[in-house]
Structures are given as structure tokens and as C-alpha cells.
Design an enzyme around this catalytic site. Structure first.
Site, PDB file in Angstrom:
ATOM      1  N   THR A 270      -5.682   1.743   2.743  1.00 50.75           N
ATOM      2  CA  THR A 270      -5.979   2.832   3.685  1.00 50.75           C
ATOM      3  C   THR A 270      -5.117   2.734   4.941  1.00 50.75           C
TER       4      THR A 270
ATOM      5  N   GLY B  11     -10.418  -5.475   5.228  1.00 54.92           N
ATOM      6  CA  GLY B  11     -11.407  -6.480   5.610  1.00 54.92           C
ATOM      7  C   GLY B  11     -10.759  -7.846   5.809  1.00 54.92           C
TER       8      GLY B  11
ATOM      9  N   GLU C 235     -14.197   2.316  -0.659  1.00 55.36           N
ATOM     10  CA  GLU C 235     -13.870   2.317  -2.091  1.00 55.36           C
ATOM     11  C   GLU C 235     -13.908   3.708  -2.665  1.00 55.36           C
TER      12      GLU C 235
HETATM   13  C1  LIG Z   1      -8.691   9.292  -7.446  1.00 54.08           C
HETATM   14  C2  LIG Z   1      -8.135   9.871  -6.180  1.00 54.08           C
HETATM   15  C3  LIG Z   1      -9.209  10.544  -5.364  1.00 54.08           C
HETATM   16  C4  LIG Z   1      -7.076  10.905  -6.509  1.00 54.08           C
HETATM   17  O1  LIG Z   1      -5.959  10.213  -7.000  1.00 54.08           O
HETATM   18  P1  LIG Z   1      -4.659  11.066  -7.389  1.00 54.08           P
HETATM   19  O2  LIG Z   1      -4.414  12.097  -6.350  1.00 54.08           O
HETATM   20  O3  LIG Z   1      -3.560  10.121  -7.718  1.00 54.08           O
HETATM   21  O4  LIG Z   1      -5.098  11.712  -8.769  1.00 54.08           O
HETATM   22  P2  LIG Z   1      -5.537  13.218  -9.075  1.00 54.08           P
HETATM   23  O5  LIG Z   1      -6.806  13.552  -8.389  1.00 54.08           O
HETATM   24  O6  LIG Z   1      -4.352  14.085  -8.884  1.00 54.08           O
HETATM   25  O7  LIG Z   1      -5.852  13.061 -10.638  1.00 54.08           O
HETATM   26  C5  LIG Z   1      -4.770  12.900 -11.530  1.00 54.08           C
HETATM   27  C6  LIG Z   1      -5.319  12.255 -12.794  1.00 54.08           C
HETATM   28  O8  LIG Z   1      -5.492  10.857 -12.552  1.00 54.08           O
HETATM   29  C7  LIG Z   1      -6.790  10.471 -12.974  1.00 54.08           C
HETATM   30  N1  LIG Z   1      -7.192   9.328 -12.185  1.00 54.08           N
HETATM   31  C8  LIG Z   1      -7.332   9.261 -10.833  1.00 54.08           C
HETATM   32  N2  LIG Z   1      -7.709   8.031 -10.438  1.00 54.08           N
HETATM   33  C9  LIG Z   1      -7.825   7.307 -11.610  1.00 54.08           C
HETATM   34  C10 LIG Z   1      -8.205   5.949 -11.887  1.00 54.08           C
HETATM   35  N3  LIG Z   1      -8.559   5.096 -10.899  1.00 54.08           N
HETATM   36  N4  LIG Z   1      -8.197   5.540 -13.178  1.00 54.08           N
HETATM   37  C11 LIG Z   1      -7.862   6.401 -14.166  1.00 54.08           C
HETATM   38  N5  LIG Z   1      -7.500   7.716 -13.983  1.00 54.08           N
HETATM   39  C12 LIG Z   1      -7.488   8.140 -12.706  1.00 54.08           C
HETATM   40  C13 LIG Z   1      -7.628  11.695 -12.735  1.00 54.08           C
HETATM   41  O9  LIG Z   1      -8.806  11.632 -13.489  1.00 54.08           O
HETATM   42  C14 LIG Z   1      -6.686  12.783 -13.211  1.00 54.08           C
HETATM   43  O10 LIG Z   1      -6.711  12.808 -14.609  1.00 54.08           O
HETATM   44  P3  LIG Z   1      -6.461  14.219 -15.365  1.00 54.08           P
HETATM   45  O11 LIG Z   1      -5.127  14.699 -14.892  1.00 54.08           O
HETATM   46  O12 LIG Z   1      -6.527  13.850 -16.812  1.00 54.08           O
HETATM   47  O13 LIG Z   1      -7.582  15.118 -14.930  1.00 54.08           O
HETATM   48  C15 LIG Z   1      -7.461   8.721  -5.352  1.00 54.08           C
HETATM   49  O14 LIG Z   1      -6.757   9.295  -4.288  1.00 54.08           O
HETATM   50  C16 LIG Z   1      -8.473   7.720  -4.854  1.00 54.08           C
HETATM   51  O15 LIG Z   1      -8.905   6.876  -5.611  1.00 54.08           O
HETATM   52  N6  LIG Z   1      -8.857   7.872  -3.555  1.00 54.08           N
HETATM   53  C17 LIG Z   1      -9.860   6.961  -2.962  1.00 54.08           C
HETATM   54  C18 LIG Z   1      -9.164   5.796  -2.289  1.00 54.08           C
HETATM   55  C19 LIG Z   1     -10.030   4.552  -2.324  1.00 54.08           C
HETATM   56  O16 LIG Z   1     -10.883   4.378  -3.171  1.00 54.08           O
HETATM   57  N7  LIG Z   1      -9.750   3.651  -1.371  1.00 54.08           N
HETATM   58  C20 LIG Z   1     -10.361   2.362  -1.327  1.00 54.08           C
HETATM   59  C21 LIG Z   1      -9.562   1.452  -0.418  1.00 54.08           C
HETATM   60  S1  LIG Z   1     -10.085  -0.230  -0.546  1.00 54.08           S
HETATM   61  C22 LIG Z   1     -11.647  -0.229   0.195  1.00 54.08           C
HETATM   62  O17 LIG Z   1     -12.163   0.746   0.641  1.00 54.08           O
HETATM   63  C23 LIG Z   1     -12.312  -1.582   0.154  1.00 54.08           C
HETATM   64  C24 LIG Z   1     -13.702  -1.555   0.743  1.00 54.08           C
HETATM   65  C25 LIG Z   1     -14.429  -2.879   0.621  1.00 54.08           C
HETATM   66  C26 LIG Z   1     -15.115  -2.964  -0.719  1.00 54.08           C
HETATM   67  C27 LIG Z   1     -16.146  -4.103  -0.814  1.00 54.08           C
HETATM   68  C28 LIG Z   1     -17.292  -3.741  -1.737  1.00 54.08           C
HETATM   69  C29 LIG Z   1     -18.082  -4.869  -2.372  1.00 54.08           C
HETATM   70  C30 LIG Z   1     -18.753  -5.860  -1.414  1.00 54.08           C
HETATM   71  C31 LIG Z   1     -19.731  -5.264  -0.483  1.00 54.08           C
HETATM   72  C32 LIG Z   1     -20.273  -6.237   0.557  1.00 54.08           C
HETATM   73  C33 LIG Z   1     -19.299  -6.594   1.663  1.00 54.08           C
HETATM   74  C34 LIG Z   1     -18.593  -5.405   2.296  1.00 54.08           C
HETATM   75  C35 LIG Z   1     -17.243  -5.862   2.932  1.00 54.08           C
HETATM   76  C36 LIG Z   1     -16.387  -4.691   3.394  1.00 54.08           C
HETATM   77  C37 LIG Z   1     -15.015  -5.216   3.839  1.00 54.08           C
HETATM   78  O18 LIG Z   1     -14.688  -6.405   3.598  1.00 54.08           O
HETATM   79  O19 LIG Z   1     -14.256  -4.405   4.445  1.00 54.08           O
HETATM   80  C1  LIG Z   2     -16.773  -0.630   6.147  1.00 52.41           C
HETATM   81  C2  LIG Z   2     -15.455  -0.188   5.569  1.00 52.41           C
HETATM   82  C3  LIG Z   2     -14.607  -1.122   4.990  1.00 52.41           C
HETATM   83  C4  LIG Z   2     -13.373  -0.719   4.465  1.00 52.41           C
HETATM   84  N1  LIG Z   2     -12.531  -1.673   3.935  1.00 52.41           N
HETATM   85  C5  LIG Z   2     -11.305  -1.278   3.473  1.00 52.41           C
HETATM   86  C6  LIG Z   2     -10.383  -2.251   2.987  1.00 52.41           C
HETATM   87  O1  LIG Z   2     -10.696  -3.444   2.961  1.00 52.41           O
HETATM   88  N2  LIG Z   2      -9.162  -1.839   2.556  1.00 52.41           N
HETATM   89  C7  LIG Z   2      -8.797  -0.516   2.573  1.00 52.41           C
HETATM   90  O2  LIG Z   2      -7.680  -0.196   2.161  1.00 52.41           O
HETATM   91  N3  LIG Z   2      -9.663   0.445   3.033  1.00 52.41           N
HETATM   92  C8  LIG Z   2     -10.891   0.085   3.477  1.00 52.41           C
HETATM   93  N4  LIG Z   2     -11.768   1.039   3.964  1.00 52.41           N
HETATM   94  C9  LIG Z   2     -11.301   2.419   4.088  1.00 52.41           C
HETATM   95  C10 LIG Z   2     -11.966   3.342   3.064  1.00 52.41           C
HETATM   96  O3  LIG Z   2     -11.476   3.079   1.782  1.00 52.41           O
HETATM   97  C11 LIG Z   2     -11.704   4.790   3.510  1.00 52.41           C
HETATM   98  O4  LIG Z   2     -12.418   5.001   4.702  1.00 52.41           O
HETATM   99  C12 LIG Z   2     -12.158   5.786   2.429  1.00 52.41           C
HETATM  100  O5  LIG Z   2     -11.275   5.720   1.333  1.00 52.41           O
HETATM  101  C13 LIG Z   2     -12.205   7.222   2.973  1.00 52.41           C
HETATM  102  O6  LIG Z   2     -10.941   7.606   3.511  1.00 52.41           O
HETATM  103  P1  LIG Z   2     -10.856   8.128   5.037  1.00 52.41           P
HETATM  104  O7  LIG Z   2     -11.609   7.211   5.902  1.00 52.41           O
HETATM  105  O8  LIG Z   2      -9.411   8.377   5.338  1.00 52.41           O
HETATM  106  O9  LIG Z   2     -11.636   9.521   5.034  1.00 52.41           O
HETATM  107  P2  LIG Z   2     -11.015  10.930   4.547  1.00 52.41           P
HETATM  108  O10 LIG Z   2     -10.437  10.805   3.198  1.00 52.41           O
HETATM  109  O11 LIG Z   2     -10.194  11.503   5.625  1.00 52.41           O
HETATM  110  O12 LIG Z   2     -12.394  11.774   4.405  1.00 52.41           O
HETATM  111  C14 LIG Z   2     -12.950  12.416   5.552  1.00 52.41           C
HETATM  112  C15 LIG Z   2     -13.771  13.575   5.050  1.00 52.41           C
HETATM  113  O13 LIG Z   2     -12.895  14.500   4.368  1.00 52.41           O
HETATM  114  C16 LIG Z   2     -13.426  14.802   3.078  1.00 52.41           C
HETATM  115  N5  LIG Z   2     -12.346  14.983   2.087  1.00 52.41           N
HETATM  116  C17 LIG Z   2     -11.206  14.246   1.991  1.00 52.41           C
HETATM  117  N6  LIG Z   2     -10.478  14.658   0.931  1.00 52.41           N
HETATM  118  C18 LIG Z   2     -11.190  15.666   0.333  1.00 52.41           C
HETATM  119  C19 LIG Z   2     -10.992  16.483  -0.824  1.00 52.41           C
HETATM  120  N7  LIG Z   2      -9.893  16.353  -1.600  1.00 52.41           N
HETATM  121  N8  LIG Z   2     -11.948  17.393  -1.141  1.00 52.41           N
HETATM  122  C20 LIG Z   2     -13.076  17.505  -0.384  1.00 52.41           C
HETATM  123  N9  LIG Z   2     -13.319  16.775   0.733  1.00 52.41           N
HETATM  124  C21 LIG Z   2     -12.397  15.860   1.070  1.00 52.41           C
HETATM  125  C22 LIG Z   2     -14.259  13.591   2.710  1.00 52.41           C
HETATM  126  O14 LIG Z   2     -15.262  13.965   1.765  1.00 52.41           O
HETATM  127  C23 LIG Z   2     -14.854  13.172   4.037  1.00 52.41           C
HETATM  128  O15 LIG Z   2     -16.024  13.940   4.277  1.00 52.41           O
HETATM  129  C24 LIG Z   2     -13.003   0.661   4.509  1.00 52.41           C
HETATM  130  C25 LIG Z   2     -13.862   1.610   5.078  1.00 52.41           C
HETATM  131  C26 LIG Z   2     -15.091   1.196   5.597  1.00 52.41           C
HETATM  132  C27 LIG Z   2     -16.001   2.230   6.204  1.00 52.41           C
END
Ligand SMILES: CC(C)(COP(=O)(O)OP(=O)(O)OC[C@H]1O[C@@H](n2cnc3c(N)ncnc32)[C@H](O)[C@@H]1OP(=O)(O)O)[C@@H](O)C(=O)NCCC(=O)NCCSC(=O)CCCCCCCCCCCCCCC(=O)O
Ligand SMILES: Cc1cc2nc3c(=O)[nH]c(=O)nc-3n(C[C@H](O)[C@H](O)[C@H](O)COP(=O)(O)OP(=O)(O)OC[C@H]3O[C@@H](n4cnc5c(N)ncnc54)[C@H](O)[C@@H]3O)c2cc1C
Length: 615
Positions: free
Chosen positions: A108, A147, A390
Site C-alpha cells: 500500500t 506493519g 488485506e
Molecule cells: C483484486 C483487486 C481488487 C483488483 O486487482 P486487479 O485490478 O489486478 O484485477 P481486476 O479487478 O482487474 O480483475 C482481473 C482478474 O483478476 C482476477 N483476480 C484478481 N485478484 C486475484 C487473486 N488474488 N487471485 C486470483 N485472481 C485474481 C479477477 O478475479 C479477474 O478475473 P476475471 O478477469 O476472470 O474476472 C486488487 O487490486 C486487490 O487485491 N486490492 C486489494 C489490495 C490488498 O488486499 N492490499 C493488502 C495490503 S497488505 C495488508 O493490508 C496487510 C494487513 C495486515 C494483515 C494481518 C492480518 C492477520 C493478523 C491479524 C492480527 C494482527 C494485525 C496486524 C496488522 C499489521 O501488522 O499491520
Molecule cells: C491496521 C492496518 C494495517 C495495515 N497493514 C498493511 C501492511 O502491513 N501492508 C500494506 O501494504 N498495507 C497495509 N494496510 C493498508 C490496507 O491494505 C489498505 O488500507 C486497504 O487495502 C485499503 O486501501 P486504501 O486505504 O487505499 O483505501 P481505498 O482503496 O482508497 O478505499 C477508500 C474507499 O474507497 C472505496 N473504493 C476504492 N476502490 C473502489 C472500487 N473499485 N469500487 C468501489 N469502491 C471503491 C473503498 O470501498 C473505500 O470505501 C493496513 C491498513 C490498516 C488499516
């Protein structure tokens, strides 16, 4: 070994400062994860099944508000397992597994979280030196959230746009050292720090990371799925989404986390409800247990059922995840879309439902539920974060919807995967199933609902090409607001309307269409409507909601105020938005009540001995 008193202090976290909370988290984490290392040495846990051990620790009272080492286990190591080739796994996994390096996962950015194909960090291959050059071209390209990255991790997985021979090949993952292993100082060309206080998880040390033409060896690109050869030739992956694998894994893990959090919250609320006596059922009688009220049972019992339902679902999802990954290893990608859709849907549904249930548990405990000592507010803070990280829930549900619509469109031409096979039955029976008030009857009813909603969505997608204009008159806009409010609540309370009014199925379907039309009609005036509240920035006090829209600059300005960022003199050669990087850093350091010590003392006292296996 650390003494128990020194490690746990006995001071509840709520009374610690932001910095003390971090220091306390490091002390607690190195003790907790030393136990994991002991279990490794005794063969009681392995790199393929440490999830339960680590998950248990992360949900425990010792690390109750998260851990700066959490992401090392939750994403850094799984990303290496999922995306590094064998040679890279041999190099990095042993060091990660015994914690001689601490990692994070940086995907992110300030400007992008959901739309990962829009990420701005670049990794450009230089064939002359066989290196990748990492760069953050703008402020919005800064990694934001990883994180543990603020002051703790010295490595991380970075997701960046890969360029070679002048062509962009989309996002790929790289393993990158960000801090010196001896001094823990940020390496030259790296700007790093923590992002500041959050609603919860304030022990996690989420950070920011910027690159200024920072060079890494070619072999630091994780090359299990796609590769860049020494001459810069790009070899693409069998499936473009295999790079997304770490996210799918974590979404599956999160479903298990929700089981733990929900079980905890409903245990607290139910036990309290058995102890708490309030009011009399009959005058003169002793006050009764609030658990005897039907309204209290309505609030709590569905959460008990949900905790069990989520546990069964999580186990089934874990089996599916392992089945599909075994097929991927054999080159069979057929069920990858289904796994993606399932993980998206179940992560979104279980986190949203758990957040709602935990809040309901808090409310069920009256004023005492509002006390931090009840642990319900803290649990809510942990769970509500999972609705965002996530993959933000709305976006993940849209991914599932996309898969279901596509499945419906191929209903007659393609064999259905196991979890959507019911659609064939629902379609074959042409929805004429009679209703029966049994569990099977209700499940069948929801299958019919799913089928009809998918058909409606497919219909909307195909038919709705209308161009829409909006009349600027205020009257029209206010009418739209009234219309929106009415249709929203009619749809929210549909079961009552169906029970007590002659509303027909057709009218419900057109109500839904009208609701979406009203949303679209209001969209052009949405910002104007909130500006009309005329709330000054001083009243909003929000980095996100200021009138001038300078969201990212404000987020970074606020982050720089964190006392933790004043510690290591940030070695940054990167241009911040206004380019006044060094003056700004010096100004901030002078403002901080903390001396700009080069590294927080906990590194030398706790983290380094832990990483060297001396604890
Ligand atoms: C999926 C997306 C939303 C869109 O991706 P794209 O734009 O590339 O795809 P399209 O929408 O165009 O679709 C095309 C096509 O691809 C298929 N597709 C998409 N994704 C996948 C996939 N993963 N696998 C297989 N196929 C996929 C889709 O179905 C389409 O298929 P068709 O063409 O056939 O229809 C993508 O942009 C996306 O995933 N966005 C979200 C980003 C995200 O998830 N970010 C996470 C960042 S990391 C993070 O947040 C970590 C957080 C911490 C997690 C800890 C949790 C457990 C522990 C909890 C307790 C402690 C907490 C500690 C927190 C800390 O440490 O911070
Ligand atoms: C506690 C915490 C820990 C995290 N840890 C990590 C980490 O370790 N590593 C990491 O990489 N990231 C991490 N993240 C980031 C996290 O993965 C992002 O916050 C998450 O993917 C959402 O993206 P964003 O914050 O840019 O929100 P945005 O994507 O900007 O979303 C903002 C709003 O816009 C809407 N929106 C966006 N796109 C669309 C669409 N296509 N259609 C309709 N509505 C839409 C959403 O629904 C939402 O309401 C963490 C976040 C939190 C809160």
C-alpha cells in the site's frame, strides 16, 4: 532471560505514552517470539504449520494490541514461501525463520491501497550493473501502513512496478533491506518512519517508506512466478495473479482470526450477562439476570452461533486453500478464480459481521462495556481494522460479484466449481421451490436469492447504459436526498414491508433500481452537499477531510509529529512534496520532546539480542 517484571511492567497499556507503548510491545514480543523459536528448536512447530502458534500469540493478552513482529510471520515469510524461487527461499527463509532478520510487507502507498495496478513505486532494471533501481517518484508513491516498518523491521517485501528495457510489466515483489543489521540505522536512499497513532493496533508500529534511486541486486526480485534475466529479458508468469498469492493466504488467515475475536467478545458479554442483575420481571421479586431478557438473548446468542459457523467455514476454506495450492504446484490453475472469490467473500463477510457482533456485545454490557478494562473496545478496534486491511471489504465483495456474474454467464457452457455448483440446481428448479421453515429450506431459499441477485446484477450490467444528467437546482437535489433516504430505509426494512404491506416482487426490484439511480444522481453534488454544512477545518480536525483536499501532505505532516519519528535522524535524500526535506526534518526533530537518539534503546537492549538468539 528478561525478568517478568521488567517485561510486563504491570502498567496497563492504556496508561502508557505512544512511545512507551511501542517499547512495551518490543519487550513483550521478543519474549513471546522467543517461545516460538524454542518450539522450533524442539521441533514442536515448523515453517509449514506455525500459523496456529503465531495466531494464538497475536490474539493473546501479551500482544493484545498487535505486535511490531506480527507482519514478519503473517506476510513477510508467507510472501517468501509463495513468491520466491527455491534458491531465494534457501537464502532468506532460514534467516527469517530464526528471526535474525525481521521483515514487513510494503504494498500500500499513500495514494493507492485498493487499485494495486496503480501503485507508483518503480523498480527499473539496470542491465549494466545487474541491479534494480527502486524509486518513489511522488509523495503519494511512499509506502504507507506496512506493519512493523516504523522502527522495527530491517527488511521488507516491496511491491513495485517492474520496468525493464523501457517497458512496464506491472507489479512484482522484491525483498529489500531497509536498515543496517548492526546499527539499525536506515540505509542511504531510504526514508522511513512510523505513520502515527491509530484507532487501534497501536503496538504494531505501522510505517512509511520512500526510495530515492535505491539499488538492489537483480536476485532480490522474487522470481518463483516471473523472472528478469541478467540481460533484462522479462519472463512472464503462467498467471498474472499468482503474484497476488500472499494476499489470498492472509484473507484465509483473517477468517480464523475473526473466530478468535468473536468467541472472546461473546464470552465476555455472555458471562457478564449472567452476573449482571438489573430490574425486576415482577414487582417485589429479586432483580433478574439480564441474560433472562429476550432482547439480551437476541443481542448475544446469534454471536455464539456465528463463532461456530465461522470456525467450520474457516476450516473448510483452509482445506480449499491447500487443495487449490497443491493443484497450482502441478500447473492446474482452474480453481484459482474460485479460491480468490471465496477468500474475498469470506474475509469481507466474517470481518463485517464480527465487527457488528463485537459492537453489539459491547452495547449489551451497558456502561461497563465502554470501559477499556472490559477489553471490548480494544477487540472492536482490532476487528474493525480487518474490514479495511488485506483488501477493503466493499472492493473484495465486488470481486466475488464479478466471479459470480461470470459464472452465471457461463452456466450452460462450463462445469461449475464445487462452491457454486448450487447455482445449477437453483437455475434448473426455475426458482419454484416451495418454502419450508427448516434449515435446509432456509439454505435453499438463500440459494434462490443468490441466483436472482446474480441475474439482476447481470441484467443491470448489460442494460444500464443510460446517460444521466442532474439539474443543478437545490430543490431537485433536496428531493433526491429525500428519495434516497426513503428508498434506503425501505430496502433496509424490506422484511417488514413484505410482511405488513402488499409490496410486490416487481416493485421491490424497481425500488432497487431507483435507489441506484438516486445514488448516481446525487454523486455530482456529494461534495457540495457536505461543503454546505460549512464545517471549518478547525472543527473537523481531520487530515482526510480538510477543505483544500491536501490529504497526503497532511497525513505526512501529522506522521512526522510522532515522537517515534524524531528518534533516528531520518536519512532521506528524497524530495518531500515541497522539497524542504532537511529543513523540515530538523524543524520536526527540534519540536520533539525526545532527543533524536539514533535508534530506540529497545533495539540494542531487546531486539538485537533476540535476533542474535541471545535471549
Ligand atoms: C483484486 C483487486 C481488487 C483488483 O486487482 P486487479 O485490478 O489486478 O484485477 P481486476 O479487478 O482487474 O480483475 C482481473 C482478474 O483478476 C482476477 N483476480 C484478481 N485478484 C486475484 C487473486 N488474488 N487471485 C486470483 N485472481 C485474481 C479477477 O478475479 C479477474 O478475473 P476475471 O478477469 O476472470 O474476472 C486488487 O487490486 C486487490 O487485491 N486490492 C486489494 C489490495 C490488498 O488486499 N492490499 C493488502 C495490503 S497488505 C495488508 O493490508 C496487510 C494487513 C495486515 C494483515 C494481518 C492480518 C492477520 C493478523 C491479524 C492480527 C494482527 C494485525 C496486524 C496488522 C499489521 O501488522 O499491520
Ligand atoms: C491496521 C492496518 C494495517 C495495515 N497493514 C498493511 C501492511 O502491513 N501492508 C500494506 O501494504 N498495507 C497495509 N494496510 C493498508 C490496507 O491494505 C489498505 O488500507 C486497504 O487495502 C485499503 O486501501 P486504501 O486505504 O487505499 O483505501 P481505498 O482503496 O482508497 O478505499 C477508500 C474507499 O474507497 C472505496 N473504493 C476504492 N476502490 C473502489 C472500487 N473499485 N469500487 C468501489 N469502491 C471503491 C473503498 O470501498 C473505500 O470505501 C493496513 C491498513 C490498516 C488499516
Amino acid at each position: 532471560m528478561l525478568s517478568k517484571r521488567e517485561v510486563f511492567d504491570g502498567v496497563p497499556e492504556e496508561y502508557l505514552s505512544h512511545k512507551e507503548r511501542y517499547e512495551n510491545a518490543i519487550r513483550n514480543s521478543v519474549v513471546a517470539f522467543s517461545l516460538v523459536r524454542k518450539m522450533q528448536e524442539e521441533g514442536k512447530t515448523s515453517i509449514n504449520n506455525y500459523r496456529d502458534v503465531v495466531g494464538g500469540l497475536l490474539g493473546s493478552s501479551v500482544l493484545r494490541d498487535g505486535s511490531p513482529l506480527g507482519l514478519h510471520y503473517i506476510m513477510f515469510m508467507p510472501a517468501i514461501l509463495n513468491q520466491a524461487n527455491e534458491e531465494q527461499q534457501e537464502k532468506w527463509l532460514p534467516r527469517a525463520w530464526n528471526c535474525s532478520i525481521i521483515g514487513s510487507y510494503a504494498q500500500t502507498e499513500l495514494g493507492h491501497g485498493t487499485f494495486i495496478r496503480g501503485l507508483e513505486t518503480t523498480a527499473t532494471y539496470d542491465a549494466a550493473t545487474k541491479q534494480f533501481v527502486l524509486h518513489s517518484p511522488t509523495l503519494t508513491a511512499y509506502k504507507w501502513w506496512p506493519g512493523g516498518l516504523g522502527q522495527t523491521a530491517n527488511y521488507c517485501i516491496v511491491v513495485a512496478q517492474l520496468y525493464t528495457k523501457g517497458q512496464c510489466h506491472g507489479i512484482h515483489s522484491f525483498i529489500i533491506q531497509v536498515r543496517d543489521e548492526e546499527t539499525h540505522m536506515p540505509l542511504p536512499g531510504i526514508k522511513i518512519g512510523e505513520i502515527g497513532a491509530k484507532l487501534g493496533l497501536n503496538a504494531v508500529n505501522n510505517g512509511f517508506l520512500g526510495f530515492d534511486n535505491y539499488r538492489i541486486p537483480r536476485t532480490n526480485m522474487l522470481m518463483k512466478h516471473a523472472q528478469v534475466l541478467e540481460d533484462g529479458t522479462y519472463v512472464k508468469s503462467r498467471h498474472s495473479k499468482l503474484n497476488y498469492g500472499a494476499m489470498v493466504f492472509v484473507r484465509v488467515v483473517i477468517v480464523f482470526d475473526m473466530v478468535n475475536y468473536l468467541s472472546k467478545a461473546v464470552t465476555i458479554a455472555t458471562r457478564f450477562s449472567a452476573v449482571r442483575r438489573q430490574c425486576q420481571l415482577k414487582a417485589g421479586e429479586t432483580e433478574c439476570q439480564i441474560l433472562d431478557y429476550v432482547t439480551q438473548q437476541h443481542k448475544l446468542f446469534v454471536s455464539i452461533a456465528a463463532a461456530h459457523a465461522f470456525r467450520i467455514t474457516a476450516n473448510k476454506l483452509w482445506l480449499t486453500f491447500n487443495e487449490v495450492n497443491e493443484q497450482l504446484v502441478e500447473g492446474n490453475l482452474q480453481r484459482l478464480p474460485e479460491l480468490h472469490a471465496l477468500a474475498c467473500c469470506l474475509k469481507a463477510v466474517t470481518t463485517a459481521d464480527t465487527a457488528a457482533c463485537v459492537e453489539r456485545c459491547r452495547l449489551a454490557c451497558g456502561g461497563h462495556g465502554y470501559m477499556m478494562s472490559s477489553s471490548l473496545p480494544l477487540t472492536y478496534g482490532l476487528v474493525t481494522a480487518a474490514c479495511t486491511y488485506e483488501g477493503e471489504n466493499t472492493v473484495l465483495l465486488l470481486q466475488t460479484a464479478r466471479f459470480l456474474v461470470k459464472t452465471y454467464q457461463q452456466l450452460d457452457s462450463k462445469a461449475l466449481t464445487p462452491t457454486v455448483a448450487y447455482l445449477k440446481t437453483a437455475a434448473a428448479e426455475r426458482f419454484c421451490v416451495g418454502w419450508s421453515n427448516t434449515t435446509e429450506g432456509i439454505i435453499r431459499g438463500f440459494q434462490v436469492v443468490a441466483m436472482r441477485v446474480i441475474i439482476m446484477s447481470t441484467f443491470n450490467e448489460e442494460v444500464q447504459e443510460m446517460s444521466r444528467t442532474v439539474s443543478p437546482q437545490l430543490k431537485e437535489v433536496l428531493h433526491q436526498l429525500v428519495d434516497l433516504y426513503c428508498t434506503y430505509w425501505a430496502l433496509e426494512k424490506l422484511s417488514d414491508l413484505l410482511l405488513y404491506t402488499p409490496i410486490s416482487q416487481k416493485e421491490v426490484e424497481s425500488l432497487r433500481l431507483r435507489y441506484e439511480e438516486t445514488l448516481t444522481n446525487l454523486r455530482p453534488n456529494a461534495v457540495g452537499l457536505v461543503d454546505a454544512f460549512d464545517l471549518r477545518d478547525e472543527m473537523l480536525q481531520s487530515t482526510l477531510g480538510s477543505y483544500d483536499g491536501r490529504v497526503y501532505e497532511r497525513l505526512m505532516e501529522e506522521a512526522m509529529k510522532s515522537p517515534l519519528n524524531a528518534e533516528p535522524m531520518l536519512q532521506s535524500t528524497l524530495g518531500s512534496y515541497d522539497g524542504r526535506v532537511y529543513e523540515r526534518l530538523m524543524e520536526e526533530a527540534m519540536k520533539s520532546p525526545l532527543n533524536a537518539e539514533p535508534v530506540n534503546y529497545t533495539f540494542h537492549k531487546y531486539l538485537k539480542p533476540f535476533m542474535q538468539g541471545k535471549l
